[in-house]
Design a protein around this motif. Sequence first.
Motif, PDB file in Angstrom:
ATOM      1  N   TYR A  10       0.850  -1.196   0.021  1.00 47.83           N
ATOM      2  CA  TYR A  10      -0.029   0.247   0.261  1.00 47.83           C
ATOM      3  C   TYR A  10       0.979   1.245   0.089  1.00 47.83           C
ATOM      4  O   TYR A  10       0.673   2.166  -0.150  1.00 47.83           O
ATOM      5  CB  TYR A  10      -0.733   0.082   0.970  1.00 47.83           C
ATOM      6  N   ILE A  11       1.843   1.171   1.035  1.00 48.19           N
ATOM      7  CA  ILE A  11       2.732   1.977   1.010  1.00 48.19           C
ATOM      8  C   ILE A  11       3.155   2.282  -0.675  1.00 48.19           C
ATOM      9  O   ILE A  11       3.350   3.746  -1.400  1.00 48.19           O
ATOM     10  CB  ILE A  11       3.994   2.539   1.756  1.00 48.19           C
ATOM     11  N   ARG A  12       3.825   1.339  -1.594  1.00 53.63           N
ATOM     12  CA  ARG A  12       4.597   1.542  -2.450  1.00 53.63           C
ATOM     13  C   ARG A  12       3.290   2.354  -3.999  1.00 53.63           C
ATOM     14  O   ARG A  12       3.616   2.955  -4.308  1.00 53.63           O
ATOM     15  CB  ARG A  12       4.758   0.305  -3.442  1.00 53.63           C
ATOM     16  N   GLU A  27       1.263   6.426  -6.604  1.00 51.14           N
ATOM     17  CA  GLU A  27      -0.161   7.571  -7.171  1.00 51.14           C
ATOM     18  C   GLU A  27       0.409   9.061  -6.824  1.00 51.14           C
ATOM     19  O   GLU A  27       0.191   9.817  -7.708  1.00 51.14           O
ATOM     20  CB  GLU A  27      -1.179   6.973  -6.634  1.00 51.14           C
ATOM     21  N   ASP A  28       0.798   9.465  -5.601  1.00 53.46           N
ATOM     22  CA  ASP A  28       1.426  10.863  -5.524  1.00 53.46           C
ATOM     23  C   ASP A  28       2.176  11.093  -7.061  1.00 53.46           C
ATOM     24  O   ASP A  28       2.307  12.141  -7.150  1.00 53.46           O
ATOM     25  CB  ASP A  28       2.461  10.952  -4.349  1.00 53.46           C
ATOM     26  N   VAL A  29       3.333  10.297  -7.221  1.00 50.50           N
ATOM     27  CA  VAL A  29       3.926  10.530  -8.023  1.00 50.50           C
ATOM     28  C   VAL A  29       3.579  11.024  -9.381  1.00 50.50           C
ATOM     29  O   VAL A  29       4.007  11.506 -10.351  1.00 50.50           O
ATOM     30  CB  VAL A  29       5.300   9.784  -8.829  1.00 50.50           C
ATOM     31  N   LEU A  30       2.736  10.495  -9.964  1.00 50.31           N
ATOM     32  CA  LEU A  30       1.815  10.375 -11.108  1.00 50.31           C
ATOM     33  C   LEU A  30       0.914  11.773 -10.761  1.00 50.31           C
ATOM     34  O   LEU A  30       0.228  12.726 -12.003  1.00 50.31           O
ATOM     35  CB  LEU A  30       1.053   9.119 -11.135  1.00 50.31           C
ATOM     36  N   LEU A  31       0.321  11.592  -9.474  1.00 53.11           N
ATOM     37  CA  LEU A  31      -0.377  12.876  -9.394  1.00 53.11           C
ATOM     38  C   LEU A  31       0.506  14.414  -9.533  1.00 53.11           C
ATOM     39  O   LEU A  31       0.586  15.242 -10.574  1.00 53.11           O
ATOM     40  CB  LEU A  31      -0.769  13.279  -7.752  1.00 53.11           C
ATOM     41  N   GLY A  32       1.680  14.070  -9.508  1.00 48.37           N
ATOM     42  CA  GLY A  32       2.935  15.010  -9.159  1.00 48.37           C
ATOM     43  C   GLY A  32       3.230  15.151 -10.751  1.00 48.37           C
ATOM     44  O   GLY A  32       3.108  16.592 -11.159  1.00 48.37           O
ATOM     45  N   ALA A  33       3.366  14.670 -11.391  1.00 50.88           N
ATOM     46  CA  ALA A  33       3.476  14.971 -12.653  1.00 50.88           C
ATOM     47  C   ALA A  33       2.336  15.432 -13.464  1.00 50.88           C
ATOM     48  O   ALA A  33       3.219  15.905 -14.913  1.00 50.88           O
ATOM     49  CB  ALA A  33       4.361  13.082 -13.083  1.00 50.88           C
ATOM     50  N   ASN A  34       0.719  14.788 -13.275  1.00 49.40           N
ATOM     51  CA  ASN A  34       0.206  15.217 -13.706  1.00 49.40           C
ATOM     52  C   ASN A  34      -0.152  16.834 -13.947  1.00 49.40           C
ATOM     53  O   ASN A  34      -0.284  17.323 -14.420  1.00 49.40           O
ATOM     54  CB  ASN A  34      -1.080  15.002 -13.419  1.00 49.40           C
ATOM     55  N   GLU A  35       0.189  17.266 -12.498  1.00 40.75           N
ATOM     56  CA  GLU A  35       0.181  18.794 -12.174  1.00 40.75           C
ATOM     57  C   GLU A  35       0.899  19.502 -13.110  1.00 40.75           C
ATOM     58  O   GLU A  35       1.499  21.064 -13.476  1.00 40.75           O
ATOM     59  CB  GLU A  35       0.681  19.030 -10.498  1.00 40.75           C
TER      60      GLU A  35
END
Length: 533
Positions: A511-513, A518-526
């Motif tokens: 779950y941590i992974r 998901e956080d990295v993906l959201l950051g890239a999208n932003e």
Amino acid sequence: MDMELVGDVASLDLELLQLPEVSPLALKSNPHIAEELFSQWISLPETCRLVKSLLDDAKAGVLINVPGNSTTANSTASNSLPSMFPAGSAPPLSPRSISGSPRVMKQRLGPSSLSSPLKVVSEPVKEVIPQFYFQNGRPPPNELKQRILSRINQLFFGHMDGLQVQEFKAVMKEICKLPSFLSAALFRKVDSNCTGVVTRDAFVDYWVNSNLMTMDIGTQIFIILKQPDRKYLTQDDFKPVLRELLAAHPGLEFLQSTPEFQERYAETVIYRIFYYVNRSGNGHLTLRELKRGNLIAAMQHADEEEDINKVLRYFSYEHFYVIYCKFWELDMDHDFLIDKENLIRYGNHALTYRIVDRIFSQVPRKFTSKVEGKMGYEDFVYFMLSEEDKSSEPSLEYWFKCIDLDGNGVLTHNEMQFFYEEQLHRMECMAQEPVLFEDILCQMVDMIGPENESYFTLRDLKGCKLSGNIFNILFNLNKFMAFETRDPFLIRQEREDPTLTEWDRFAHREYIRLSMEEDVLLGANEKALDAFA
């Protein structure tokens, strides 16, 4: 007549023969002498006339004066029977106390109703055994019943027409003391006519008068959830419970805007319940299985704990998230079905082709998917729980069936070598130093300590805490190598919290992974959106 009397000599009370010339102690210690004396005595003409006279009197209804019944005329009564010894030739008897005579003690217990001249039978003492089995449950003590009725009257006061389902939750909590998300199921059971309300009398009839209130919590939940014509629970019986949990639990409120994930969460929880609790694996969860499992404790924990992720057994949302994301990653076309080529990618290609073939041959478990050669979501949940927690009994049974090629209930060296051959080939392809099967077999025997070293039984595996590593050695190369080079820090960490299972630790790491990805993906999208802005 003679044969019938001789046949009863084994049960004859020797003192009632009334032979003053012979010691009763001597007769009791030598029964063959008593038989011989009785045979000779019964053949005397005087005895035959006496017996015939007694029989005639009995047929005529005349009250028989049994010799020896009077405690004051023993000598006179004994003279009425013919003696086997000539006069004056018998040795004298030792004096006996009348109060200590066994014959007198028996007479004090009461004479036989048959007035038999040979044996006096005492009346058995009747002991009243209180009722200990109640088919419909033990009736509640009157004091408890009155107290419960008084509280029910307070809760239903002012609701002459009855309570609606939301108002009924207070009754569920205070009277029934069951998890609150079972209130809708109980409401429907009481409201059998689907009127939308539960009256005071209807609830009293169902909960109090039926003695349901005195049953244990496992039986109460079982009766509330099951269908009237069944003696088991099915997956459908749990769906209303999960719907109410999703609607009311504060830790699951964020899912109310995504009905699709609510449905998937409910399915996953139910699949996990049946994986662990339904040990027969037939989809019919019995009362015995429910009581033996830990589902009731998990329900109570979920009802008390606001953070649903702390309820590790069955209800954790994080655990559902890990399972669903794993399935979604493998299901490339997102048709909610996966095939062999999809499953071989699991765990970064950790599994061998041979074990995947055994899974898709449906040996460990029949697929619920109706599409040939495809595994559905429920089938994947069973596979993943078995793969990531090989210390559990359902997992050991799952993989044991896979390795047991001939289905004879034992794992032979040849069967284990068949699966290990592919592992050995993979090690050679990865330029790792191969471990010969003969060497690894010695390690496995030392690890398990089977009753017979020529094969492993399921009982052998269940009796060893390290038995899950046997299956990793045979078909999961990644976990095999991790076991060979295991970190002492991780071992110490596992010992610090033994309540966590292998599945709990895996789900937490995964779950941590996934959340970090998901956080990295959201950051890239932003960043991409900012670039276009």
